[in-house]
Motif scaffolding. Structure first.
Motif, PDB file in Angstrom:
ATOM      1  N   UNK A   1       0.825  -1.185   0.000  1.00  0.00           N
ATOM      2  CA  UNK A   1       0.000   0.000   0.000  1.00  0.00           C
ATOM      3  C   UNK A   1       0.872   1.252   0.000  1.00  0.00           C
ATOM      4  N   UNK A   2       1.956   1.206   0.777  1.00  0.00           N
ATOM      5  CA  UNK A   2       2.828   2.393   0.825  1.00  0.00           C
ATOM      6  C   UNK A   2       3.452   2.680  -0.530  1.00  0.00           C
ATOM      7  N   UNK A   3       3.884   1.638  -1.234  1.00  0.00           N
ATOM      8  CA  UNK A   3       4.452   1.840  -2.571  1.00  0.00           C
ATOM      9  C   UNK A   3       3.434   2.506  -3.486  1.00  0.00           C
ATOM     10  N   UNK A   4       2.222   1.975  -3.489  1.00  0.00           N
ATOM     11  CA  UNK A   4       1.174   2.522  -4.356  1.00  0.00           C
ATOM     12  C   UNK A   4       0.882   3.974  -3.998  1.00  0.00           C
ATOM     13  N   UNK A   5       0.749   4.263  -2.704  1.00  0.00           N
ATOM     14  CA  UNK A   5       0.464   5.631  -2.277  1.00  0.00           C
ATOM     15  C   UNK A   5       1.591   6.576  -2.679  1.00  0.00           C
ATOM     16  N   UNK A   6       2.824   6.157  -2.437  1.00  0.00           N
ATOM     17  CA  UNK A   6       3.989   7.003  -2.775  1.00  0.00           C
ATOM     18  C   UNK A   6       4.038   7.277  -4.277  1.00  0.00           C
ATOM     19  N   UNK A   7       3.806   6.252  -5.068  1.00  0.00           N
ATOM     20  CA  UNK A   7       3.871   6.402  -6.524  1.00  0.00           C
ATOM     21  C   UNK A   7       2.713   7.258  -7.029  1.00  0.00           C
ATOM     22  N   UNK A   8       1.511   7.050  -6.497  1.00  0.00           N
ATOM     23  CA  UNK A   8       0.361   7.851  -6.929  1.00  0.00           C
ATOM     24  C   UNK A   8       0.544   9.323  -6.580  1.00  0.00           C
ATOM     25  N   UNK A   9       1.112   9.609  -5.411  1.00  0.00           N
ATOM     26  CA  UNK A   9       1.389  10.998  -5.039  1.00  0.00           C
ATOM     27  C   UNK A   9       2.411  11.601  -6.001  1.00  0.00           C
ATOM     28  N   UNK A  10       3.464  10.867  -6.310  1.00  0.00           N
ATOM     29  CA  UNK A  10       4.489  11.366  -7.242  1.00  0.00           C
ATOM     30  C   UNK A  10       3.878  11.645  -8.614  1.00  0.00           C
ATOM     31  N   UNK A  11       3.011  10.755  -9.082  1.00  0.00           N
ATOM     32  CA  UNK A  11       2.360  10.972 -10.374  1.00  0.00           C
ATOM     33  C   UNK A  11       1.445  12.191 -10.333  1.00  0.00           C
ATOM     34  N   UNK A  12       0.688  12.333  -9.241  1.00  0.00           N
ATOM     35  CA  UNK A  12      -0.222  13.477  -9.114  1.00  0.00           C
ATOM     36  C   UNK A  12       0.545  14.786  -9.040  1.00  0.00           C
ATOM     37  N   UNK A  13       1.640  14.803  -8.291  1.00  0.00           N
ATOM     38  CA  UNK A  13       2.439  16.025  -8.186  1.00  0.00           C
ATOM     39  C   UNK A  13       3.016  16.421  -9.528  1.00  0.00           C
ATOM     40  N   UNK A  14       3.517  15.447 -10.246  1.00  0.00           N
ATOM     41  CA  UNK A  14       4.110  15.746 -11.550  1.00  0.00           C
ATOM     42  C   UNK A  14       3.046  16.247 -12.519  1.00  0.00           C
ATOM     43  N   UNK A  15       1.859  15.642 -12.473  1.00  0.00           N
ATOM     44  CA  UNK A  15       0.759  16.067 -13.345  1.00  0.00           C
ATOM     45  C   UNK A  15       0.324  17.478 -12.974  1.00  0.00           C
ATOM     46  N   UNK A  16       0.218  17.754 -11.675  1.00  0.00           N
ATOM     47  CA  UNK A  16      -0.214  19.076 -11.214  1.00  0.00           C
ATOM     48  C   UNK A  16       0.790  20.155 -11.618  1.00  0.00           C
ATOM     49  N   UNK A  17       2.065  19.880 -11.478  1.00  0.00           N
ATOM     50  CA  UNK A  17       3.096  20.864 -11.809  1.00  0.00           C
ATOM     51  C   UNK A  17       3.056  21.237 -13.285  1.00  0.00           C
ATOM     52  N   UNK A  18       2.775  20.260 -14.130  1.00  0.00           N
ATOM     53  CA  UNK A  18       2.774  20.533 -15.559  1.00  0.00           C
ATOM     54  C   UNK A  18       1.428  20.970 -16.100  1.00  0.00           C
ATOM     55  N   UNK A  19       0.384  20.874 -15.275  1.00  0.00           N
ATOM     56  CA  UNK A  19      -0.940  21.257 -15.728  1.00  0.00           C
ATOM     57  C   UNK A  19      -1.577  20.221 -16.647  1.00  0.00           C
ATOM     58  N   UNK A  20      -0.874  19.164 -16.914  1.00  0.00           N
ATOM     59  CA  UNK A  20      -1.366  18.066 -17.758  1.00  0.00           C
ATOM     60  C   UNK A  20      -0.590  16.830 -17.359  1.00  0.00           C
ATOM     61  N   UNK A  21      -0.830  15.763 -18.048  1.00  0.00           N
ATOM     62  CA  UNK A  21      -0.090  14.546 -17.732  1.00  0.00           C
ATOM     63  C   UNK A  21       1.390  14.815 -17.936  1.00  0.00           C
ATOM     64  N   UNK A  22       2.129  14.843 -16.848  1.00  0.00           N
ATOM     65  CA  UNK A  22       3.553  15.152 -16.907  1.00  0.00           C
ATOM     66  C   UNK A  22       4.388  13.951 -17.308  1.00  0.00           C
ATOM     67  N   UNK A  23       3.745  12.864 -17.680  1.00  0.00           N
ATOM     68  CA  UNK A  23       4.462  11.645 -18.004  1.00  0.00           C
ATOM     69  C   UNK A  23       4.259  11.249 -19.455  1.00  0.00           C
ATOM     70  N   UNK A  24       4.540  12.157 -20.330  1.00  0.00           N
ATOM     71  CA  UNK A  24       4.529  11.851 -21.749  1.00  0.00           C
ATOM     72  C   UNK A  24       3.157  11.503 -22.303  1.00  0.00           C
ATOM     73  N   UNK A  25       2.099  12.014 -21.703  1.00  0.00           N
ATOM     74  CA  UNK A  25       0.762  11.779 -22.205  1.00  0.00           C
ATOM     75  C   UNK A  25       0.168  10.443 -21.805  1.00  0.00           C
ATOM     76  N   UNK A  26       0.846   9.680 -20.958  1.00  0.00           N
ATOM     77  CA  UNK A  26       0.313   8.393 -20.517  1.00  0.00           C
ATOM     78  C   UNK A  26      -0.871   8.629 -19.581  1.00  0.00           C
ATOM     79  N   UNK A  27      -1.983   7.977 -19.866  1.00  0.00           N
ATOM     80  CA  UNK A  27      -3.141   8.082 -18.990  1.00  0.00           C
ATOM     81  C   UNK A  27      -3.260   6.884 -18.062  1.00  0.00           C
TER      82      UNK A  27
END
Length: 104
Positions: A1-27
């Motif tokens: 659960x901790x891995x999933x939470x940590x990774x989801x937070x990192x993905x959300x932060x990166x998306x928020x900073x860029x205003x869009x999917x910050x990971x090359x358009x991957x949904x």
């Protein structure tokens, strides 16, 4: 659960900073270890983590389970995000958390 939470937070932060999917358009991104686990190995880990003392019976007349399915986590790895909690350790953590809840 901790891995999933940590990774989801990192993905959300990166998306928020860029205003869009910050990971090359991957949904869709697989979150997992990329390690295959057989049903037998899973049950043995669950028995160990839960301190189960009973017998486990296997039905040799039944199929041995689904074919191996392993999540492709190469996209996560490319971004430096790794789920590194082993199955047994994760089950041990869950069992301890559950015991603590019931002891109160």
């Amino acid at each position: 659960v901790r891995d999933a939470a940590r990774i989801l937070v990192a993905l959300a932060e990166r998306t928020h900073e860029g205003g869009h999917s910050g990971y090359g358009g991957h949904n869709v991104v697989n979150v997992g270890t990329g390690i295959s686990t057989s049903i037998r190995d899973f049950v043995e880990s669950l028995v160990q983590a839960s301190s189960y003392r009973g017998a486990v019976s296997w039905r040799p007349d039944k199929p041995k389970g689904v074919g191996r399915k392993v999540m492709n986590v190469s996209t996560l790895s490319k971004w430096g995000l790794v789920a590194d909690t082993s199955l047994l350790f994760g089950l041990l953590q869950a069992a301890m958390w559950e015991r603590e809840r019931f002891e109160k």
